[in-house]
Design an enzyme around this catalytic site. Sequence first.
Site, PDB file in Angstrom:
ATOM      1  N   HIS A 203       0.827  -1.211   0.000  1.00 31.24           N
ATOM      2  CA  HIS A 203       0.000   0.000   0.000  1.00 31.24           C
ATOM      3  C   HIS A 203       0.863   1.264   0.000  1.00 31.24           C
ATOM      4  O   HIS A 203       0.672   2.168  -0.827  1.00 31.24           O
ATOM      5  CB  HIS A 203      -0.916  -0.020   1.230  1.00 31.24           C
ATOM      6  CG  HIS A 203      -1.770   1.198   1.388  1.00 31.24           C
ATOM      7  ND1 HIS A 203      -3.111   1.214   1.075  1.00 31.24           N
ATOM      8  CD2 HIS A 203      -1.484   2.453   1.844  1.00 31.24           C
ATOM      9  CE1 HIS A 203      -3.605   2.417   1.319  1.00 31.24           C
ATOM     10  NE2 HIS A 203      -2.635   3.186   1.797  1.00 31.24           N
ATOM     11  N   GLU A 204       1.826   1.325   0.912  1.00 36.33           N
ATOM     12  CA  GLU A 204       2.642   2.533   1.028  1.00 36.33           C
ATOM     13  C   GLU A 204       3.558   2.720  -0.175  1.00 36.33           C
ATOM     14  O   GLU A 204       3.767   3.846  -0.636  1.00 36.33           O
ATOM     15  CB  GLU A 204       3.442   2.504   2.332  1.00 36.33           C
ATOM     16  CG  GLU A 204       2.606   2.485   3.598  1.00 36.33           C
ATOM     17  CD  GLU A 204       1.631   3.645   3.707  1.00 36.33           C
ATOM     18  OE1 GLU A 204       1.859   4.698   3.065  1.00 36.33           O
ATOM     19  OE2 GLU A 204       0.634   3.498   4.431  1.00 36.33           O
ATOM     20  N   HIS A 207       1.901   4.495  -2.873  1.00 34.64           N
ATOM     21  CA  HIS A 207       2.025   5.959  -2.759  1.00 34.64           C
ATOM     22  C   HIS A 207       3.369   6.424  -3.302  1.00 34.64           C
ATOM     23  O   HIS A 207       3.454   7.462  -3.978  1.00 34.64           O
ATOM     24  CB  HIS A 207       1.899   6.393  -1.299  1.00 34.64           C
ATOM     25  CG  HIS A 207       0.520   6.271  -0.729  1.00 34.64           C
ATOM     26  ND1 HIS A 207      -0.597   6.708  -1.393  1.00 34.64           N
ATOM     27  CD2 HIS A 207       0.091   5.771   0.461  1.00 34.64           C
ATOM     28  CE1 HIS A 207      -1.668   6.493  -0.643  1.00 34.64           C
ATOM     29  NE2 HIS A 207      -1.276   5.924   0.485  1.00 34.64           N
TER      30      HIS A 207
END
Length: 289
Positions: A203-204, A207
């Site tokens: 997920h990170e 980003h």
Amino acid sequence: MRFISLAIAALTAPSAFAATLAVRPTFGCGTRDPTAAQLKITEKLAAFEEASGLNNPSSFMARQAVNQSTNVDVYFHVVAASTALSDGYLTSKMVADQFKVLEDTFAPHGFTFTLKGTDFTINTSWAADGDELAMKKALRKGTYRSLNIYFTKTLGGNFGYCYFPTTVAAGSDDFYYDGCSILFTTVPGGSATNYNLGYTVTHEVGHWFGLYHTFQGGCTGSGDFVSDTPAQSSSTSGCPTGRDSCPSQAGLDPIHNFMDYSYDTCYTEFTGGQKTRMNTSFNQYRANK
């Protein structure tokens, strides 16, 4: 969901990365919503993708992109309060398992990774996400295209946070802030119930490649600027099959998307549009750095 405008003004670099973080009172992603300048950057990338046909599988550009692969150097930094597992330390197996999750989740989207090194640091302040810049100036390795991931004991109630790509000067504070911080209990074998399969890193890092949350912007407006992620009013909790938080918009909520807030067992995918965005964002801001 996104809206394309082909008339986009010249952009200025966003303000210092230190201002892009938010601390949540409960576990979640601590990456702050993008600034107005970052949204403009993403709008420009979306317009480029639309104009060049990258989102059209039959176009020449899209066919060329299918066979392209990008390798990213990775540096893991384990920052603990002591060598006890309860204090943020990770075993070599946990590190290896986390790296495999990173590889497996991005491989279908044209990204491979080389783990260039793993270091272990005992520092009670840094392990509690204290003095972030000093920690990163001491530990960060590689260039702006290198992915640095910091595993810490606590993150102010967050599971992780990361920084969006943009234009930075090598050696600047913004350059050092770049990277992802991850709560150590979320790695494979960690103790974060429902969130310990290692997908917080996925997920990170999404980003870091330029992706926003699938619920960015809610049911109206430009959303996450990706055409094939359905509109979503708010983040998901658990794995609620059939959730439709924007019934006036096409598609059910993308609860299986890595950029939502679902349980790790619910995550399965990035979309084709997200793959395109990660590649165009990386090529624009990181590839030659």
